[in-house]
Design an enzyme around this catalytic site. Structure first.
Site, short mmCIF file in Angstrom:
data_model
loop_
_atom_site.label_atom_id
_atom_site.label_comp_id
_atom_site.label_asym_id
_atom_site.label_seq_id
_atom_site.Cartn_x
_atom_site.Cartn_y
_atom_site.Cartn_z
N VAL A 295 -5.53 -11.11 7.74
CA VAL A 295 -6.36 -12.32 7.64
C VAL A 295 -5.48 -13.56 7.66
O VAL A 295 -4.31 -13.51 7.30
CB VAL A 295 -7.23 -12.32 6.36
CG1 VAL A 295 -8.31 -11.28 6.44
CG2 VAL A 295 -6.38 -12.15 5.12
N TRP B 24 0.85 -1.20 0.00
CA TRP B 24 0.00 0.00 0.00
C TRP B 24 0.88 1.24 0.00
O TRP B 24 1.25 1.75 1.05
CB TRP B 24 -0.89 0.01 1.24
CG TRP B 24 -1.83 -1.13 1.32
CD1 TRP B 24 -3.07 -1.23 0.73
CD2 TRP B 24 -1.65 -2.37 2.02
NE1 TRP B 24 -3.65 -2.43 1.03
CE2 TRP B 24 -2.81 -3.16 1.82
CE3 TRP B 24 -0.62 -2.90 2.80
CZ2 TRP B 24 -2.95 -4.43 2.36
CZ3 TRP B 24 -0.77 -4.16 3.33
CH2 TRP B 24 -1.92 -4.91 3.11
N GLN C 88 -13.69 1.56 -2.51
CA GLN C 88 -13.69 0.17 -2.10
C GLN C 88 -14.93 -0.14 -1.27
O GLN C 88 -15.60 0.76 -0.77
CB GLN C 88 -12.47 -0.12 -1.21
CG GLN C 88 -11.16 -0.20 -1.96
CD GLN C 88 -10.06 -0.80 -1.10
OE1 GLN C 88 -10.19 -0.90 0.12
NE2 GLN C 88 -9.00 -1.22 -1.74
N ALA D 60 -13.34 -11.35 6.35
CA ALA D 60 -13.29 -9.97 5.88
C ALA D 60 -12.94 -10.02 4.40
O ALA D 60 -12.31 -10.96 3.93
CB ALA D 60 -12.23 -9.19 6.65
N ARG E 39 -3.95 5.95 -3.05
CA ARG E 39 -2.61 5.35 -3.08
C ARG E 39 -1.64 6.28 -3.78
O ARG E 39 -2.03 7.01 -4.71
CB ARG E 39 -2.62 4.03 -3.87
CG ARG E 39 -3.62 3.02 -3.38
CD ARG E 39 -3.01 2.01 -2.43
NE ARG E 39 -4.06 1.22 -1.81
CZ ARG E 39 -4.48 0.06 -2.28
NH1 ARG E 39 -3.93 -0.45 -3.36
NH2 ARG E 39 -5.43 -0.61 -1.67
N HIS F 41 -6.91 1.82 2.14
CA HIS F 41 -7.96 0.80 1.96
C HIS F 41 -9.06 1.07 2.97
O HIS F 41 -8.90 1.91 3.85
CB HIS F 41 -7.39 -0.62 2.10
CG HIS F 41 -6.53 -0.83 3.33
ND1 HIS F 41 -5.86 -1.98 3.58
CD2 HIS F 41 -6.23 -0.01 4.38
CE1 HIS F 41 -5.19 -1.88 4.72
NE2 HIS F 41 -5.40 -0.70 5.22
#
Lengths: 356, 803
Positions: free
Chosen positions: A263, A160, A220, A324, A206, A180
């Protein structure tokens, strides 16, 4: 006797004959007065019956005259409706409209294609019981990175590239344009207890040069579901259901292992290419550009919420599990509308926007 | 990371076709971004045997010779060749007329044409490495191995399939061919063959000649040093050069190539110091001193800071740890002994240094992802073996290994229950064990529920049970897991009134004919200065981006005005008629030590000539009242009563600007833009604009309107015309008329200023709807009420009835 009946027949015949030439309303009315009016020919015959002495003759004459009267009345109303119909058709013919001319101009406005796509995506998740929430676009490093297991020197920060806000606190730059929507996983869990089912739409930024597939501003949707008993199978099912709602009920999905620090396990979802139907080539044999000949299109990143993240917000990670996901709306809009260059979306050329 | 399959095959049998192998790796998280096949561009180039080399018939020409090559028993060609190394019996690469090549001199792609060289026809070409695009070598022709089959396509002899991997940051272990081999073994059922590290140690012991001291153990957990003497630094053998080239690295010399080779093979970055360049046989791993400088191998001179780690000798820094060596101790042709460094450095430390110096190397990329401290001695031995074999050296006996805090072997316990809970499916214990073992994990199944798992040293990323769950799932295949829908309790609904409000406004504006646009959230200070007054900008300076991508986008916008006008300026030329645009987005208002206040803002504008019945532009310019109509329509959709009060604003024309207020609170602004503002954006036409602050508006919006019963009694409609002093706003008259009990509704329908009314006055007409909720109203009753209204307008506003 005979002569009376004959007279009635003669009146009837001549009346029918004359009626045919009564071609407009006033001629018709004149005809009606002439035969059926108070002083009309047939009325007079009926009146003269009173003077006929012979009872049989009077009855026979009366019957005959009444028959004639009914016939003439019927012929009269038929002729009248014919005349009316003719009049209307000539009026209509004269007032004919050119139905191919445009209607009266009403100004037209449309929603931006990204707005439209965003709404459809949110609606798909709302119908699965997700709620919509939002968070700040300018974020703390803490929410955007640290709390998502991306500390300052973590190589995953390279995933990112960040626009930092020119603001220093204790010798650090703690504020950034969120890269994000994932910080909202933390923000939501800090405020609520399971069960959680939320989608968070919003703009992200970004530090990135633009090209046909990259924009530095993007929208998003983050998704988060946490509860006792949520598994990766549920994640696959929910996202497959979503893909079919957006891209068609026959869509197939594939999940591959991928990495995001927040995650575990992590994954990426692909859908079979709806342009070439997963073949990689178009029907005429040309290579499919939508899926780069792979037959699959990458749609989103997802995974099971990392247990450390659940623990950090005070959830019992032994009991609660969750998934997620994060998806880019622009990419979905490009695929849906067949747009070849993402930069069209925010160039705001009205000749482009008016098409949606 | 580029992985040549020929190289990969050293460590694992490749039983699948490249495409299928790539697919399985990708699905398991090792994304093959590209399958590169060198040789694809060599279409038409074949292996030929040189059967004869004759001198050129022209005795003047010494450099050129005539070579006859054979491709087949029936196919021979004679070519004119200038290569000094061509000789009969060689297998060479031959290109016939019409073949596509790279021009040996210019490096540009070209098509081979028939050519006469000094009076002799050349029927093709015998190629150099440069012409094939393999290397820069253009001195002589490429000589192929003897076993190359004559007539075969060159790609079958030299062609290489290379996987270009897009790796995730957690898998530092995959930045090595061996690491990828381990994945291949697990995914296709093979065994990994570890490279040999056995080597002779003929030299004197290293002990006593080299001393290593780690002064910063937090940044360097382990340092291994080995010594190889009596080496000859030269070019590497071609197999080694080719492997490095196929993996994307340039060969340098045999010593450096060996260190790079082992790095690519095992993932451990190594550094070779010229032992003669190290003072006192000492290695000190320490933080850089203040202002300390070092000239690196790339020739740059770097000044270091105290949080950077250096490798120093008795005198000074000789290398920037984990990034690059210094030029003083560089291995050169004169080097005869090298000290090999195989160390483990802290990932965060390397990353900090790399970012601070804006230098990334193959070594730093690996270190920052986290390597195992157990890898250095293995890699050191492997490199020593290759240095001995390739550079002809003698390895000193033993290694120096400084490893102050030994890392324990990682053990993770996983329960069957957890595996099931996360994946949503039961997997048999035998299968789970088999998968984990195929990846190099040690796995013991302890019934009824537990796996005791030993993590192999190279998997520094596996720390918790769920990491093992992912390992199992990705090798079994995510697609093999079941697919179910969420079944649990649906959380209690919490309303999001702002979202609802925002979408209602969006819909209302679009439905009224406005086009929605979405502009970037960043703008320039110059653009903002066109629409905001200097005091406003000074009091509330907008947030600046510290590292903007370009000067076009460096401030977080505190208003949508500027972006919308830029958008209009871009479109105004292509749109001849009326244009109405709007945007809904956040604006950012800085606060002290807090995140900025983000306000949902709406901005709309109208400009151009109104359309006629056909949609064609008329002579009528759209203006203030068009914008106001659009705004009123949107507010009406929200069932919101707003009123408008004269105001002034930097960007707007005085006398044509109003604040939009509801319940005493300002919710927006509307007006005609000042020509100075539109002009600054290059817009010539008049522009009317409105702004709404949805956060301010929100408390005044009720989610549903309150129902009013429909009266059974008819209304009486009467008009009322008055003459008013010009400065009295129509809204005041409306307010008075509305206050009458029998008035249900009042709408202004005409405004007139001119010769028919006295100077400084205007005529206003109102359509008034009289109504009595308690019974039928007569015209006379309405007329009497109308009379009372006129009396009051006279009294309070100085109005005169107009006949």
């Amino acid at each position: 006797m005979t002569s009376l009946l004959d007279t009635i027949s003669e009146i009837e015949q001549s009346a029918i004959g004359e009626l045919k030439s009564a071609s407009d309303q006033s001629a018709l009315e004149a005809w009606h007065i002439r035969y059926l009016g108070r002083k009309g020919k047939l009325t007079q015959v009926l009146r003269s019956l009173a003077g006929v002495a012979n009872l049989d003759e009077r009855r026979a004459g009366g019957q005959r005259a009444n028959v004639a009267k009914e016939r003439l009345e019927a012929a009269y109303s038929e002729q009248r409706s014919q005349i009316e119909e003719q009049r209307l058709s000539s009026v209509i013919a004269g007032e004919r409209l050119d139905v191919t001319l445009p209607g009266i101009a009403v100004p037209r406005g449309r929603l931006h294609p990204v707005t439209q796509t965003m709404r459809d995506v949110l609606a798909a998740f709302v119908s699965m019981g997700f709620q919509v929430a939002e968070g700040p676009e300018i974020e703390w490093d803490h929410y955007n990175f640290e709390a998502l297991r991306i500390p300052a020197e973590h190589p995953a920060r390279d995933m990112w590239d960040t626009l930092w806000i020119d603001y220093e606190q204790d010798g650090r730059r703690p504020m950034l344009m969120r890269t994000h929507t994932s910080p909202n996983q933390i923000r939501i869990m800090e405020k609520t207890r399971p069960p959680v089912r939320v989608v968070v739409p919003g703009k992200c930024y970004r530090f990135e040069a633009t090209d046909p597939t990259h924009e530095w501003m993007m929208q998003q949707v983050e998704g988060l579901a946490v509860d006792d008993g949520i598994s990766m199978a549920d994640l696959k099912g929910s996202l497959t259901d979503f893909a079919r709602r957006i891209f068609g009920p026959e869509r197939r999905t594939a999940f591959r292992c991928d990495y995001f620090p927040f995650v575990e396990p992590g994954m990426e979802m692909r859908i079979d290419c709806f342009i070439c139907r997963g073949e990689g080539r178009l029907e005429d044999g040309r290579p499919c550009r939508t899926c780069h000949q792979t037959g699959w299109i990458e749609i989103l990143g997802a995974g099971m919420v990392h247990p450390e993240i659940l623990e950090n917000v005070g959830y019992d990670s032994g009991r609660y599990t969750g998934f997620a996901f994060g998806l880019g709306i622009e990419r979905i809009a490009l695929l849906r509308y067949g747009i070849e260059d993402i930069r069209h979306l925010y160039a705001n050329d009205l000749r482009f926007l008016e098409q949606f | 990371m580029r992985v040549p399959l020929n190289w990969l095959a050293d460590y694992v049998d490749i039983v699948l076709p490249p495409e299928e192998l790539a697919r399985r790796l990708t699905m398991a998280g090792v994304e093959v971004g590209d399958i590169m096949r060198s040789g694809e561009e060599w279409e038409g180039i074949r292996v030929a045997e040189v059967v004869k080399v004759d001198p050129h018939p022209d005795p003047e020409v010494e450099r050129l010779r005539l070579a006859t090559v054979e491709l087949d028993e029936d196919e021979r060609h004679t070519v004119v060749c200038g290569a000094p190394n061509i000789a009969p019996g060689q297998k060479v690469a031959f290109a016939g007329i019409g073949t596509r090549l790279i021009d040996g001199r210019t490096g540009e792609p070209t098509v081979l044409k028939a050519a006469r060289k000094r009076g002799v026809e050349s029927a093709g070409m015998v190629l150099s490495e440069k012409e094939l695009g393999i290397s820069e070598q253009h001195e002589g022709i490429l000589v192929l191995p003897d076993e190359a089959e004559v007539g075969a396509p060159l790609s079958s002899v030299l062609g290489e399939t290379v996987f270009d991997l897009d790796l995730t940051p957690n898998r530092g272990d995959l930045l090595s061919v061996l690491g990828v081999a381990r994945e291949v073994a697990a995914l296709s059922g093979g065994q990994v063959r570890d490279p040999s590290i056995e080597h002779a140690a003929e030299g004197k012991p290293i002990k006593g000649r080299v001393a290593v001291q780690i002064a910063a153990p937090d940044l360097c957990p382990r340092y291994v040093a080995a010594l190889v003497e009596n080496i000859k630094v030269t070019e590497s053998p071609s197999w080694l050069q080719e492997r490095l080239l196929a993996a994307g690295l340039r060969p340098i010399n045999n010593v450096v190539d060996v260190t790079n080779y082992v790095m690519l093979e095992m993932g451990q970055p190594l550094h070779a110091f010229d032992f003669a360049g190290l003072r006192g046989g000492k290695i000190i791993v320490r933080r850089a001193g203040p202002g300390e400088t070092l000239t690196l191998l790339d020739g740059t001179r770097r000044e270091m800071t105290a949080d950077m780690l250096v490798i120093a000798d008795a005198q000074e820094a000789r290398a920037l740890a984990g990034l690059m060596g210094g030029s003083e101790s560089e291995v050169t042709e004169r080097t005869t002994a090298v000290l090999l460094e195989s160390a483990n450095f802290s990932p965060a430390g390397i990353r900090r240094t790399s970012q601070a110096l804006k230098a990334r190397t193959d070594a730093s990329i690996r270190f920052e992802k986290g390597l195992s401290p157990r890898l250095p001695p293995i890699a050191a031995q492997r490199a020593t073996k290759l240095l001995v074999e390739i550079c002809g050296g003698h390895a000193a006996e033993g290694m120096i290994d400084v490893y102050p805090v030994k890392e324990k072997e990682a053990r993770v316990d996983l329960t069957q229950e957890r595996l099931h809970r996360v994946l949503g499916v039961e997997l048999p214990a035998t299968k789970v064990r088999r998968v984990l073992e195929s990846l190099g994990f040690g796995c013991r199944w302890v019934p009824p529920d537990r796996y005791i798992v030993r993590v192999p040293y190279w998997r520094t990323d596996v720390k918790i049970p769920d990491d093992l769950v992912e390992e199992v799932a990705r090798i079994v295949g995510y697609d093999q897991l079941p697919t179910t829908l969420l079944s649990g309790e649906i959380p209690a609904f919490s309303p999001q009134p702002l979202l609802r409000l925002r979408e209602t406004v969006r819909d209302a504006l679009a439905a009224a004919g406005m086009q929605e646009v979405i502009n970037y959230s960043l703008t320039t200070r110059e653009a903002l200065a066109k629409v905001l007054g200097p005091e406003e900008l000074a009091i509330n300076p907008p947030l600046r981006v510290a590292n903007p991508m370009s000067r076009e986008y460096d401030y977080c916008r505190p208003t949508l005005r500027a972006s919308l006008l830029e958008c209009l300026a871009k479109n105004v030329r292509s749109q001849p008629g009326m244009l109405s645009l709007y945007e809904v987005g956040r604006v950012y208002l800085p606060r002290d030590r807090e995140l900025p206040r983000e306000i949902e803002s709406v901005c709309g504008l109208v400009t151009g000539r109104r359309p006629d019945r056909w949609g064609q532009p008329t002579e009528d310019e759209a203006g203030f009242y068009d914008a106001k109509g659009l705004l009123e329509n949107a507010l009406d959709q929200l069932h919101l009563q707003a009123h408008y009060e004269d105001t002034i604003d930097y960007a707007f024309l005085p006398g044509r600007t109003a604040e939009v207020r509801t319940a005493g609170e300002r919710i927006g602004l509307i007006g005609q833009l000042h020509p100075r503002v539109t002009g600054a954006f290059g817009i010539k036409a008049d522009v009317a604009m409105f702004e709404l602050d949805l956060d301010a508006l929100l408390p005044h919006v009720s989610s549903v309107p309150h129902y009013q019963p429909v009266s059974p009694y008819p209304s009486v409609e009467q008009d009322l015309a008055i003459i008013l002093p010009e400065e009295v706003p129509a809204a005041r008259a409306v307010q008075i008329i509305k206050s009458f009990k029998l008035v249900r509704d009042v709408r202004p329908f005409d405004e007139y200023k001119g010769t028919q009314v006295p100077r400084g006055h205007k005529s206003l007409a109102f359509a008034v709807s009289f109504h009595n909720p308690a019974g039928t109203l007569t015209d006379e009753q309405a007329g009497r009420e109308r009379g009372r209204i006129i009396e009051r307008l006279k009294r309070e506003l100085g109005a005169e009835p107009r006949s």
